[in-house]
Motif scaffolding. Sequence first.
Motif, short mmCIF file in Angstrom:
data_model
loop_
_atom_site.label_atom_id
_atom_site.label_comp_id
_atom_site.label_asym_id
_atom_site.label_seq_id
_atom_site.Cartn_x
_atom_site.Cartn_y
_atom_site.Cartn_z
N ALA A 84 0.83 -1.21 0.00
CA ALA A 84 0.00 0.00 0.00
C ALA A 84 0.86 1.26 0.00
O ALA A 84 0.60 2.21 -0.74
N ASP B 272 -5.01 2.40 -4.49
CA ASP B 272 -5.31 1.69 -3.25
C ASP B 272 -6.70 2.02 -2.73
O ASP B 272 -7.31 1.19 -2.05
N ARG C 294 -3.11 -5.56 -4.60
CA ARG C 294 -1.92 -4.72 -4.40
C ARG C 294 -0.68 -5.38 -4.98
O ARG C 294 0.16 -4.71 -5.60
#
Length: 495
Positions: free
Chosen positions: A360, A372, A414
């Motif tokens: 992140a 994100d 991610r």
Amino acid sequence: MSTERGIEFEEQISERLAAVVSSTGLSVVGRCFAMALGLGVQIAVGSLLGPEAFGKYAIIIGMIVLAGTASRLGLSRGIIKYADSTDRQRSAPIFLTSIAISLVTGSAIAVSMIVFSAKIGRLFNFDVVTLLYISVWSIPFVAASGVIANGLRAFNSARDYIIIDLILKPSLVFVFPVSLIALNTGIVGALGGYAVAQIVIFLVAFSFVPRSRDDSLFVSASRASDLLRFSIPVLGSTLSTFLLLWIDKFILGALRSASEAGIYQASFKLASVLVIPSFALGLLIEPLFATLEEDVDQIRDLYPVFSRWLFISTITGFVLLIGFRNTLLSLFGREFIQGGVALMLIATAHVVHSLAGPAAHSLNMAVSSRLDLINTGIAVIANVVLNILLIPQFGYVGAAVATASSMALMEALRLLEIYQYLGINPFSKDHLRASIIPVLTAGLITALEIADLPQLIALLGATVGAGILFILGLSRVTIDERDNIIKDTLLRLIT
């Protein structure tokens, strides 16, 4: 990495980390203190009042915190952007404007919740209305104190934030509810104590607000408009993260019972201690990656190191948590031990998070914060759908499956994005080579079980032993020269 380049890389990064390590150490200690007291008040409510009252307490507090978070409108970020970091007095109008907006917004939301309390109550399988009347008036104070504490970080110092948010707030939220519970006031006293604590926190926090050197209390209307235009979009990310962590308790209370929500909350709260390594490394990574945002090669070199040690520290905590899950859950009361499966599922999700490393932070600093936000939004939607599907049949175990799966989905997104945009793959055989620490911790737990010691003594011994093993690992385990960066930094934080 060549030896010469490795030495140069290590020196550059170590210098940058040295600049933030002292304030980071205070923040980590403060966060650990806050989490310990937060866990303490939940153990007190659970052990003294039982699963049903504890579930009601958790759901109502979740509503209050959600409303308070929404009432902030992201204004603390706006303060950080628009305040003069070198002149507190000049920044007073921006603080007072933000506080006033959050108080008005919080009051409006509180009144709305009272007006629609009957409709809110019909969503749940217990009397929500009375409990809302006791606690809802704390919402504007929750909002304003949060704006103040986080806004004070604009002055390039974490001291005031640590005092208000990590020491004062958890202390009062522990003392007031627990004191009233001890007077046999039940959940009414617990929620009333929480509300009173929020007023006191606000009053103390307000004393930290800068005072203007002239008669201007607030910024102009156009300046306030600019502040809100910047701040409100930030709110989306904050609310998405909050809902990801709380929607399961709300749905449990609506579709099953407060008792199941209480058992689940105890398991969830215990598993949350595994975020401490991620929090600590995040404090180091965020300012570091902010300075490296134009140097993707250095981020790519540094990423596997952070990922490896984040995984090692988290999996070591995981081994302790799972090994002593019944002992830890019994602190809430014998009825809570049945939440062991939920605890293991949520704890596993935190291990998956650690495997992904600082994904992140990397996306926010080196690519775009919008990515994100999208990831979190997708995870929230998945969490809501899975909870609605699984909770009616499987109860709090279904909630744990839903939330763990949603968290894993977010980390998978991610990982795909850091590979696509930055060319980073955090997985390697080095993770296995460094796993000697959690393996030895598991061996230590097994030896203590064979010794048949009292469980709390065994837990204390295993925790101390794991800490010693981790420090020895930092001192002795070196996979490549980049490990020295983390080892030196973490040892400096520990000592």
